[in-house]
Enzyme design. Structure first.
Site, mmCIF file in Angstrom:
data_model
loop_
_atom_site.group_PDB
_atom_site.id
_atom_site.type_symbol
_atom_site.label_atom_id
_atom_site.label_comp_id
_atom_site.label_asym_id
_atom_site.label_seq_id
_atom_site.Cartn_x
_atom_site.Cartn_y
_atom_site.Cartn_z
ATOM 1 N N TYR A 14 8.238 5.097 5.882
ATOM 2 C CA TYR A 14 8.480 3.704 7.174
ATOM 3 C C TYR A 14 8.985 3.009 7.581
ATOM 4 O O TYR A 14 9.815 3.217 8.005
ATOM 5 C CB TYR A 14 7.055 2.436 6.318
ATOM 6 C CG TYR A 14 6.840 1.833 7.109
ATOM 7 C CD1 TYR A 14 6.520 1.782 8.850
ATOM 8 C CD2 TYR A 14 7.551 0.079 6.852
ATOM 9 C CE1 TYR A 14 6.335 0.568 9.142
ATOM 10 C CE2 TYR A 14 6.969 -0.875 7.683
ATOM 11 C CZ TYR A 14 6.896 -0.342 8.936
ATOM 12 O OH TYR A 14 7.054 -1.395 9.628
ATOM 13 N N ASP A 38 2.685 -7.605 12.703
ATOM 14 C CA ASP A 38 3.433 -8.533 12.059
ATOM 15 C C ASP A 38 4.218 -10.048 12.454
ATOM 16 O O ASP A 38 5.093 -8.515 14.257
ATOM 17 C CB ASP A 38 4.184 -7.334 12.106
ATOM 18 C CG ASP A 38 5.923 -7.161 11.561
ATOM 19 O OD1 ASP A 38 6.747 -7.975 11.600
ATOM 20 O OD2 ASP A 38 6.438 -6.152 10.897
#
Lengths: 124, 124
Positions: A14, A38
């Site tokens: 990631y 996020d």
């Protein structure tokens, strides 16, 4: 069920996807029905299309992620990391983030939550 | 809805309860139907009685918690902290933990998950 090693590796993949600026690579680590929040408290992006769009918004910035410390347990991961974001010649910022991911049976990310606010941003 | 300041204060009160060795104080910060998963992947303690019992197990050790970095957002908190556990003259250990809490309307802790494993334990 994914092993702790697999989960740790996905977290590293990631961060690598972010450093490459690849929205496709980042979104590809998620399950089809995954959720991304996020920062926490903000909009929740649901599903591949929305998540791809979310990471696509990062295009144009140079991202330098750095893992500080990682916990991989059961089907979850929690990690503290730093993200340096540079925008051409206009300098940049460093953000200190605690992220939490859950994983599905196949080791795909089922959910991601990133804990950070403006207090965690330092101009460079 | 609790403010970020209230949530941050509750996290500090939690660490203070541990340093005092007070299971009652720690359990008193939780909602009646709260859940505790510490470490993540282990048993989930549900409700006041179970949570009080969980913290009661820490009696007999001297606990020295230290907050490293805290995020308080919406109704959640994520924080990295260190816990030194001393057992009489037999030395002790330091555990590096990432904890995530959610909070209810009244600012009580609704859930707590602590991310740590034996890899995060250092003998002193």
């Amino acid at each position: 069920m994914p092993s702790a090693e697999q989960i740790s590796q996905t977290v590293r993949s990631y961060l690598e996807a972010l450093s490459k600026g690849s929205a496709e690579d980042a979104a590809g680590l998620y399950a089809d029905d995954a959720t991304v929040e996020d920062p926490v408290g903000g909009e929740v992006h649901i599903g591949h299309h929305a998540i791809l769009g979310f990471y696509g918004n990062l295009a144009g910035s140079t991202l330098e992620p750095e893992l500080v410390t990682l916990r991989a347990l059961g089907r979850e991961a929690a990690f503290l990391w730093r993200l340096v974001v540079r925008n051409g010649d206009s300098g940049g910022v460093r953000i200190e983030i605690i992220s939490v991911m859950t994983f599905d049976e196949d080791g795909k990310i089922a959910s991601m939550k990133a804990y950070w606010s403006k207090d965690d941003i330092t101009p460079l």
